[in-house]
Design a protein around this motif. Structure first.
Motif, PDB file in Angstrom:
ATOM      1  N   GLY A  73       0.824  -1.202   0.000  1.00  0.00           N
ATOM      2  CA  GLY A  73       0.000   0.000   0.000  1.00  0.00           C
ATOM      3  C   GLY A  73       0.854   1.245   0.000  1.00  0.00           C
ATOM      4  O   GLY A  73       2.080   1.192   0.012  1.00  0.00           O
ATOM      5  N   GLY A  74       0.167   2.366  -0.023  1.00  0.00           N
ATOM      6  CA  GLY A  74       0.859   3.639   0.004  1.00  0.00           C
ATOM      7  C   GLY A  74       0.098   4.676  -0.796  1.00  0.00           C
ATOM      8  O   GLY A  74      -1.008   4.423  -1.277  1.00  0.00           O
ATOM      9  N   THR A  75       0.716   5.847  -0.919  1.00  0.00           N
ATOM     10  CA  THR A  75       0.153   6.917  -1.730  1.00  0.00           C
ATOM     11  C   THR A  75       1.258   7.501  -2.609  1.00  0.00           C
ATOM     12  O   THR A  75       2.433   7.486  -2.246  1.00  0.00           O
ATOM     13  CB  THR A  75      -0.469   8.032  -0.866  1.00  0.00           C
ATOM     14  N   TRP A  76       0.832   8.005  -3.757  1.00  0.00           N
ATOM     15  CA  TRP A  76       1.738   8.606  -4.728  1.00  0.00           C
ATOM     16  C   TRP A  76       1.078   9.851  -5.295  1.00  0.00           C
ATOM     17  O   TRP A  76      -0.134   9.901  -5.455  1.00  0.00           O
ATOM     18  CB  TRP A  76       2.040   7.633  -5.868  1.00  0.00           C
ATOM     19  N   ARG A  77       1.876  10.868  -5.608  1.00  0.00           N
ATOM     20  CA  ARG A  77       1.369  12.093  -6.232  1.00  0.00           C
ATOM     21  C   ARG A  77       1.670  12.005  -7.726  1.00  0.00           C
ATOM     22  O   ARG A  77       2.822  11.864  -8.122  1.00  0.00           O
ATOM     23  CB  ARG A  77       2.075  13.306  -5.627  1.00  0.00           C
ATOM     24  N   SER A  78       0.634  12.062  -8.532  1.00  0.00           N
ATOM     25  CA  SER A  78       0.823  12.023  -9.982  1.00  0.00           C
ATOM     26  C   SER A  78       1.483  13.323 -10.429  1.00  0.00           C
ATOM     27  O   SER A  78       0.943  14.405 -10.220  1.00  0.00           O
ATOM     28  CB  SER A  78      -0.512  11.867 -10.704  1.00  0.00           C
ATOM     29  N   PRO A  79       2.651  13.234 -11.069  1.00  0.00           N
ATOM     30  CA  PRO A  79       3.304  14.465 -11.525  1.00  0.00           C
ATOM     31  C   PRO A  79       2.568  15.131 -12.684  1.00  0.00           C
ATOM     32  O   PRO A  79       2.777  16.307 -12.955  1.00  0.00           O
ATOM     33  CB  PRO A  79       4.684  13.979 -11.963  1.00  0.00           C
ATOM     34  N   TYR A  80       1.705  14.396 -13.363  1.00  0.00           N
ATOM     35  CA  TYR A  80       1.020  14.927 -14.536  1.00  0.00           C
ATOM     36  C   TYR A  80      -0.349  15.525 -14.236  1.00  0.00           C
ATOM     37  O   TYR A  80      -0.861  16.314 -15.007  1.00  0.00           O
ATOM     38  CB  TYR A  80       0.853  13.842 -15.593  1.00  0.00           C
ATOM     39  N   SER A  81      -0.964  15.119 -13.109  1.00  0.00           N
ATOM     40  CA  SER A  81      -2.284  15.655 -12.772  1.00  0.00           C
ATOM     41  C   SER A  81      -2.325  16.287 -11.386  1.00  0.00           C
ATOM     42  O   SER A  81      -3.231  17.048 -11.086  1.00  0.00           O
ATOM     43  CB  SER A  81      -3.338  14.540 -12.826  1.00  0.00           C
ATOM     44  N   GLY A  82      -1.371  15.935 -10.536  1.00  0.00           N
ATOM     45  CA  GLY A  82      -1.363  16.421  -9.162  1.00  0.00           C
ATOM     46  C   GLY A  82      -2.211  15.587  -8.230  1.00  0.00           C
ATOM     47  O   GLY A  82      -2.238  15.830  -7.022  1.00  0.00           O
ATOM     48  N   ALA A  83      -2.916  14.584  -8.752  1.00  0.00           N
ATOM     49  CA  ALA A  83      -3.812  13.756  -7.931  1.00  0.00           C
ATOM     50  C   ALA A  83      -3.010  12.880  -6.962  1.00  0.00           C
ATOM     51  O   ALA A  83      -1.914  12.423  -7.278  1.00  0.00           O
ATOM     52  CB  ALA A  83      -4.672  12.876  -8.824  1.00  0.00           C
ATOM     53  N   LEU A  84      -3.590  12.648  -5.789  1.00  0.00           N
ATOM     54  CA  LEU A  84      -3.018  11.716  -4.816  1.00  0.00           C
ATOM     55  C   LEU A  84      -3.598  10.338  -5.119  1.00  0.00           C
ATOM     56  O   LEU A  84      -4.816  10.164  -5.174  1.00  0.00           O
ATOM     57  CB  LEU A  84      -3.357  12.135  -3.386  1.00  0.00           C
ATOM     58  N   LEU A  85      -2.723   9.371  -5.345  1.00  0.00           N
ATOM     59  CA  LEU A  85      -3.133   8.048  -5.797  1.00  0.00           C
ATOM     60  C   LEU A  85      -2.824   6.981  -4.765  1.00  0.00           C
ATOM     61  O   LEU A  85      -1.887   7.115  -3.991  1.00  0.00           O
ATOM     62  CB  LEU A  85      -2.392   7.701  -7.101  1.00  0.00           C
ATOM     63  N   HIS A  86      -3.592   5.896  -4.804  1.00  0.00           N
ATOM     64  CA  HIS A  86      -3.358   4.725  -3.957  1.00  0.00           C
ATOM     65  C   HIS A  86      -2.844   3.585  -4.830  1.00  0.00           C
ATOM     66  O   HIS A  86      -2.952   3.629  -6.061  1.00  0.00           O
ATOM     67  CB  HIS A  86      -4.641   4.353  -3.217  1.00  0.00           C
ATOM     68  N   LEU A  87      -2.325   2.552  -4.203  1.00  0.00           N
ATOM     69  CA  LEU A  87      -1.642   1.475  -4.920  1.00  0.00           C
ATOM     70  C   LEU A  87      -2.460   0.900  -6.076  1.00  0.00           C
ATOM     71  O   LEU A  87      -1.932   0.695  -7.157  1.00  0.00           O
ATOM     72  CB  LEU A  87      -1.222   0.359  -3.952  1.00  0.00           C
ATOM     73  N   GLY A  88      -3.732   0.662  -5.877  1.00  0.00           N
ATOM     74  CA  GLY A  88      -4.561   0.073  -6.929  1.00  0.00           C
ATOM     75  C   GLY A  88      -4.784   0.992  -8.119  1.00  0.00           C
ATOM     76  O   GLY A  88      -5.264   0.557  -9.161  1.00  0.00           O
ATOM     77  N   GLU A  89      -4.436   2.272  -7.985  1.00  0.00           N
ATOM     78  CA  GLU A  89      -4.665   3.241  -9.058  1.00  0.00           C
ATOM     79  C   GLU A  89      -3.419   3.544  -9.880  1.00  0.00           C
ATOM     80  O   GLU A  89      -3.520   4.189 -10.918  1.00  0.00           O
ATOM     81  CB  GLU A  89      -5.143   4.570  -8.460  1.00  0.00           C
ATOM     82  N   VAL A  90      -2.251   3.130  -9.392  1.00  0.00           N
ATOM     83  CA  VAL A  90      -1.012   3.564 -10.037  1.00  0.00           C
ATOM     84  C   VAL A  90      -0.525   2.600 -11.112  1.00  0.00           C
ATOM     85  O   VAL A  90      -0.755   1.396 -11.046  1.00  0.00           O
ATOM     86  CB  VAL A  90       0.132   3.801  -9.014  1.00  0.00           C
ATOM     87  N   GLN A  91       0.126   3.183 -12.083  1.00  0.00           N
ATOM     88  CA  GLN A  91       0.863   2.447 -13.111  1.00  0.00           C
ATOM     89  C   GLN A  91       2.170   3.184 -13.328  1.00  0.00           C
ATOM     90  O   GLN A  91       2.291   4.363 -12.983  1.00  0.00           O
ATOM     91  CB  GLN A  91       0.082   2.387 -14.421  1.00  0.00           C
ATOM     92  N   LEU A  92       3.132   2.486 -13.912  1.00  0.00           N
ATOM     93  CA  LEU A  92       4.373   3.141 -14.304  1.00  0.00           C
ATOM     94  C   LEU A  92       4.286   3.463 -15.788  1.00  0.00           C
ATOM     95  O   LEU A  92       3.913   2.615 -16.591  1.00  0.00           O
ATOM     96  CB  LEU A  92       5.583   2.235 -14.065  1.00  0.00           C
ATOM     97  N   ASP A  93       4.617   4.687 -16.114  1.00  0.00           N
ATOM     98  CA  ASP A  93       4.587   5.150 -17.497  1.00  0.00           C
ATOM     99  C   ASP A  93       6.009   5.385 -17.984  1.00  0.00           C
ATOM    100  O   ASP A  93       6.840   5.922 -17.251  1.00  0.00           O
ATOM    101  CB  ASP A  93       3.809   6.469 -17.574  1.00  0.00           C
ATOM    102  N   HIS A  94       6.292   4.963 -19.203  1.00  0.00           N
ATOM    103  CA  HIS A  94       7.543   5.323 -19.858  1.00  0.00           C
ATOM    104  C   HIS A  94       7.306   6.685 -20.504  1.00  0.00           C
ATOM    105  O   HIS A  94       6.512   6.792 -21.443  1.00  0.00           O
ATOM    106  CB  HIS A  94       7.928   4.303 -20.931  1.00  0.00           C
ATOM    107  N   THR A  95       7.953   7.725 -20.002  1.00  0.00           N
ATOM    108  CA  THR A  95       7.764   9.062 -20.554  1.00  0.00           C
ATOM    109  C   THR A  95       7.983   9.042 -22.063  1.00  0.00           C
ATOM    110  O   THR A  95       7.249   9.659 -22.819  1.00  0.00           O
ATOM    111  CB  THR A  95       8.726  10.062 -19.880  1.00  0.00           C
ATOM    112  N   PHE A  96       8.997   8.313 -22.487  1.00  0.00           N
ATOM    113  CA  PHE A  96       9.263   8.122 -23.916  1.00  0.00           C
ATOM    114  C   PHE A  96       8.737   6.722 -24.220  1.00  0.00           C
ATOM    115  O   PHE A  96       9.414   5.727 -23.989  1.00  0.00           O
ATOM    116  CB  PHE A  96      10.770   8.204 -24.175  1.00  0.00           C
ATOM    117  N   PRO A  97       7.494   6.592 -24.702  1.00  0.00           N
ATOM    118  CA  PRO A  97       6.823   5.296 -24.801  1.00  0.00           C
ATOM    119  C   PRO A  97       7.561   4.259 -25.643  1.00  0.00           C
ATOM    120  O   PRO A  97       8.171   4.585 -26.662  1.00  0.00           O
ATOM    121  CB  PRO A  97       5.484   5.640 -25.444  1.00  0.00           C
ATOM    122  N   LEU A  98       7.471   3.011 -25.214  1.00  0.00           N
ATOM    123  CA  LEU A  98       8.137   1.917 -25.917  1.00  0.00           C
ATOM    124  C   LEU A  98       7.681   1.840 -27.373  1.00  0.00           C
ATOM    125  O   LEU A  98       8.505   1.724 -28.287  1.00  0.00           O
ATOM    126  CB  LEU A  98       7.846   0.589 -25.207  1.00  0.00           C
TER     127      LEU A  98
END
Length: 191
Positions: A73-98
């Motif tokens: 568990g935990g919380t993360w701040r989305s750098p792109y939206s500012g939203a506070l996220l929980h573990l079930g909501e997060v994904q890792l994004d490749h800024t430069f997409p594969l």
């Protein structure tokens, strides 16, 4: 000064890489990600995903008091939206997409599977793998700056800087003119 040099190379588009060959379809399975890596102080290897999640967490809960135990568990701040996220909501994004890399650069199409795996799991700089909400990651997909911008305008500068830095370091230049123009617009927000 280093940022300025990266930006100049990106926006001017020095010819370092040939365009990709059409007809080579992207296959995500050819880009193994979330490999297990050695982490200082941990007996067992951890996935790149867990290392990035721990690195960017606002709060972090692990299964046990061991700092190397699984994240539960935990919380993360989305750098792109500012939203506070929980573990079930997060994904890792490749800024430069594969898929963008594959479709726009001949260099990536020549990489063997091990090199693609290295790129997909690159933790050298914080902005390459970004913790963000899943729905925003899906909306971004394989788009570059010409077709996607962070909804939080304050994030435009960091997003464009990271995109340019990866392009420079990996030799993905010149970026298409649409991408360079979009990056210029976003870079104008840098302070």
């Amino acid at each position: 000064m280093r940022k300025a040099a990266l930006l100049l190379v990106f926006v001017v588009g020095l010819p370092l890489s040939a365009a990709a060959q059409p007809g080579n379809d992207f296959d995500r399975r050819q880009w193994p990600h979330w490999r297990k890596i050695a982490v200082p102080g941990c007996r067992l290897k951890q996935s790149v995903r867990d290392v990035a999640l721990a690195r960017d967490a606002v709060t972090l809960q692990r299964k046990t008091s061991d700092p190397c135990s699984p994240i539960i568990g935990g919380t993360w701040r989305s750098p792109y939206s500012g939203a506070l996220l929980h573990l079930g909501e997060v994904q890792l994004d490749h800024t430069f997409p594969l898929a963008w890399v594959w479709e726009h650069t001949a260099r990536a199409q020549r990489w063997d599977k091990e090199r693609r795996k290295t790129y997909a799991n690159d933790l050298r700089w914080r902005g390459h793998l970004v913790v963000m909400e899943g729905n925003l990651n899906a909306a971004k997909g394989a788009r570059g700056p010409a077709d996607w911008r962070p909804p939080l305008r304050e994030a435009w500068c960091d997003y464009a800087l990271t995109f340019a830095a990866v392009a420079f370091v990996e030799g993905f230049l010149p970026a298409p003119s649409r991408e360079r123009e979009a990056a210029r617009e976003m870079l104008a927000t840098c302070r």
